[in-house]
Design an enzyme around this catalytic site. Structure first.
Site, PDB file in Angstrom:
ATOM      1  N   LYS A  43       0.821  -1.197   0.000  1.00 54.02           N
ATOM      2  CA  LYS A  43       0.000   0.000   0.000  1.00 54.02           C
ATOM      3  C   LYS A  43       0.862   1.257   0.000  1.00 54.02           C
ATOM      4  CE  LYS A  43      -3.364  -2.210   3.065  1.00 54.02           C
ATOM      5  NZ  LYS A  43      -3.916  -2.170   4.443  1.00 54.02           N
ATOM      6  N   GLY A  44       2.090   1.103   0.481  1.00 58.82           N
ATOM      7  CA  GLY A  44       2.902   2.272   0.826  1.00 58.82           C
ATOM      8  C   GLY A  44       3.141   3.286  -0.272  1.00 58.82           C
ATOM      9  N   GLU A  99       8.112   2.268  -5.793  1.00 54.23           N
ATOM     10  CA  GLU A  99       8.151   1.774  -4.406  1.00 54.23           C
ATOM     11  C   GLU A  99       8.212   2.948  -3.435  1.00 54.23           C
ATOM     12  OE1 GLU A  99       7.953  -0.549  -2.177  1.00 54.23           O
ATOM     13  OE2 GLU A  99       9.500  -2.077  -2.426  1.00 54.23           O
ATOM     14  N   ASP A 100       7.686   2.738  -2.253  1.00 52.84           N
ATOM     15  CA  ASP A 100       7.787   3.759  -1.224  1.00 52.84           C
ATOM     16  C   ASP A 100       9.175   3.778  -0.578  1.00 52.84           C
ATOM     17  OD1 ASP A 100       7.447   1.237  -0.156  1.00 52.84           O
ATOM     18  OD2 ASP A 100       5.859   1.793   1.238  1.00 52.84           O
ATOM     19  N   ASP A 103      14.290  -1.162   1.628  1.00 60.59           N
ATOM     20  CA  ASP A 103      14.942  -1.477   2.896  1.00 60.59           C
ATOM     21  C   ASP A 103      16.020  -2.530   2.607  1.00 60.59           C
ATOM     22  OD1 ASP A 103      15.475  -1.794   5.601  1.00 60.59           O
ATOM     23  OD2 ASP A 103      13.676  -2.942   6.019  1.00 60.59           O
ATOM     24  N   LYS A 131      17.014   2.917   2.421  1.00 64.47           N
ATOM     25  CA  LYS A 131      17.900   2.775   3.592  1.00 64.47           C
ATOM     26  C   LYS A 131      19.122   2.010   3.104  1.00 64.47           C
ATOM     27  CE  LYS A 131      14.025   2.037   6.679  1.00 64.47           C
ATOM     28  NZ  LYS A 131      13.415   1.108   7.629  1.00 64.47           N
ATOM     29  N   VAL A 153      10.501   4.652   9.399  1.00 62.26           N
ATOM     30  CA  VAL A 153       9.882   5.919   9.037  1.00 62.26           C
ATOM     31  C   VAL A 153       8.415   5.732   8.659  1.00 62.26           C
ATOM     32  CG1 VAL A 153      12.024   7.061   8.329  1.00 62.26           C
ATOM     33  CG2 VAL A 153      10.728   5.723   6.646  1.00 62.26           C
ATOM     34  N   ASP A 159       3.746   3.327   6.680  1.00 60.18           N
ATOM     35  CA  ASP A 159       3.016   3.101   7.931  1.00 60.18           C
ATOM     36  C   ASP A 159       3.865   2.396   8.977  1.00 60.18           C
ATOM     37  OD1 ASP A 159       3.116   0.496   6.656  1.00 60.18           O
ATOM     38  OD2 ASP A 159       1.609  -0.126   8.111  1.00 60.18           O
ATOM     39  N   ARG A 165       0.014   6.680   7.865  1.00 59.69           N
ATOM     40  CA  ARG A 165       0.232   6.731   6.413  1.00 59.69           C
ATOM     41  C   ARG A 165      -0.043   8.087   5.804  1.00 59.69           C
ATOM     42  NH1 ARG A 165       1.083   1.759   4.057  1.00 59.69           N
ATOM     43  NH2 ARG A 165      -0.092   0.023   4.932  1.00 59.69           N
TER      44      ARG A 165
HETATM   45  P1  IMP Z   1      12.444  -4.635   1.573  1.00 59.99           P
HETATM   46  O1  IMP Z   1      11.895  -5.770   0.777  1.00 59.99           O
HETATM   47  O2  IMP Z   1      13.239  -5.114   2.762  1.00 59.99           O
HETATM   48  O3  IMP Z   1      13.207  -3.623   0.754  1.00 59.99           O
HETATM   49  O4  IMP Z   1      11.241  -3.916   2.247  1.00 59.99           O
HETATM   50  C1  IMP Z   1      10.399  -3.123   1.590  1.00 59.99           C
HETATM   51  C2  IMP Z   1       9.100  -2.994   2.342  1.00 59.99           C
HETATM   52  O5  IMP Z   1       9.231  -3.025   3.775  1.00 59.99           O
HETATM   53  C3  IMP Z   1       8.517  -1.657   2.025  1.00 59.99           C
HETATM   54  O6  IMP Z   1       7.744  -1.679   0.849  1.00 59.99           O
HETATM   55  C4  IMP Z   1       7.703  -1.353   3.260  1.00 59.99           C
HETATM   56  O7  IMP Z   1       6.433  -1.959   3.157  1.00 59.99           O
HETATM   57  C5  IMP Z   1       8.440  -2.039   4.384  1.00 59.99           C
HETATM   58  N1  IMP Z   1       9.305  -1.097   5.133  1.00 59.99           N
HETATM   59  C6  IMP Z   1      10.642  -1.208   5.294  1.00 59.99           C
HETATM   60  N2  IMP Z   1      11.116  -0.200   6.051  1.00 59.99           N
HETATM   61  C7  IMP Z   1      10.060   0.572   6.362  1.00 59.99           C
HETATM   62  C8  IMP Z   1       9.912   1.795   7.147  1.00 59.99           C
HETATM   63  O8  IMP Z   1      10.853   2.386   7.686  1.00 59.99           O
HETATM   64  N3  IMP Z   1       8.646   2.291   7.260  1.00 59.99           N
HETATM   65  C9  IMP Z   1       7.572   1.693   6.668  1.00 59.99           C
HETATM   66  N4  IMP Z   1       7.668   0.560   5.931  1.00 59.99           N
HETATM   67  C10 IMP Z   1       8.899   0.006   5.782  1.00 59.99           C
END
Ligand code: IMP
Length: 181
Positions: A43-44, A99-100, A103, A131, A153, A159, A165
């Site tokens: 959703k982000g 993407e929002d 991570d 990040k 964040v 969220d 959000r």
């Molecule tokens: P990744 O697959 O580890 O890159 O994670 C991506 C997903 O984790 C994002 O689309 C978010 O839904 C969630 N996420 C990771 N860090 C944060 C944060 O600091 N705030 C909110 N959502 C996060």
């Protein structure tokens, strides 16, 4: 004022011009393309996508996907799986994944792999925040809004347990709040 709270990391006044810049770059890069398929990761990304897409000057359509992680309640661990797929084929189409936040980068890597297997004309990625310290390996982001420190964040679509959000800025969640959960 909304964007002067103590935990504000990226104020509303900084987000809007950055989204303008990204939209201008994307529009320039895709100039002449028939139609770009802009794919928001729910959703982000919904707020970022809405602002970004409204500033694009190239023809585009919008689609959405939703992903979730297999895991034990911890959003940050586990494998990614698609829980809502695209409505339309992306074969021979230019795709931009929006993407929002990146991570570990597992979500984006998984999505790029999925989409590349479907025979698109191209796949590029756009993320509002990254990040970098948490990225696992090299994650290619073609259009990046902001690099942020390794902290949770919220706001502007992001969220914590479905909360915060719709804040108009991006804020670091107080670690005490996280620990209390
Ligand atoms: P990744 O697959 O580890 O890159 O994670 C991506 C997903 O984790 C994002 O689309 C978010 O839904 C969630 N996420 C990771 N860090 C944060 C944060 O600091 N705030 C909110 N959502 C996060």
């Amino acid at each position: 004022m909304a964007d002067t709270g103590p935990n504000v990391l990226i104020a509303e006044e900084r987000i809007a011009p950055r989204v303008d810049e990204l939209a201008a770059r994307i529009s320039a890069d895709y100039e002449g393309v028939d139609e770009l398929v802009v794919i928001g990761v729910l959703k982000g990304a919904f707020i970022f996508l809405a602002d970004l897409a409204r500033r694009l000057t190239v023809p585009h359509r919008i689609d959405f996907i939703a992903v979730s992680s297999y895991a034990d309640g911890d959003q940050r661990s586990g494998e990614v799986r698609m829980v809502l797929d695209l409505r339309e084929s992306i074969e021979n189409r230019h795709v931009l994944v929006v993407e929002d936040i990146v991570d570990t980068g597992r979500t984006l890597r998984y999505l790029v792999q999925q989409f590349e297997a479907r025979g698109p004309a191209s796949v590029r990625t756009c993320a509002l925040t990254r990040k970098k310290a948490r990225n696992e390996g090299e994650i290619r982001i073609d259009y990046l809004g902001f690099d942020i420190p390794d902290m949770w964040v919220v706001g502007y679509g992001l969220d914590y347990a479905e909360r915060h959000r719709t804040l108009p800025y991006i804020a670091a969640l107080d670690p005490a709040t996280l620990d209390a959960d």
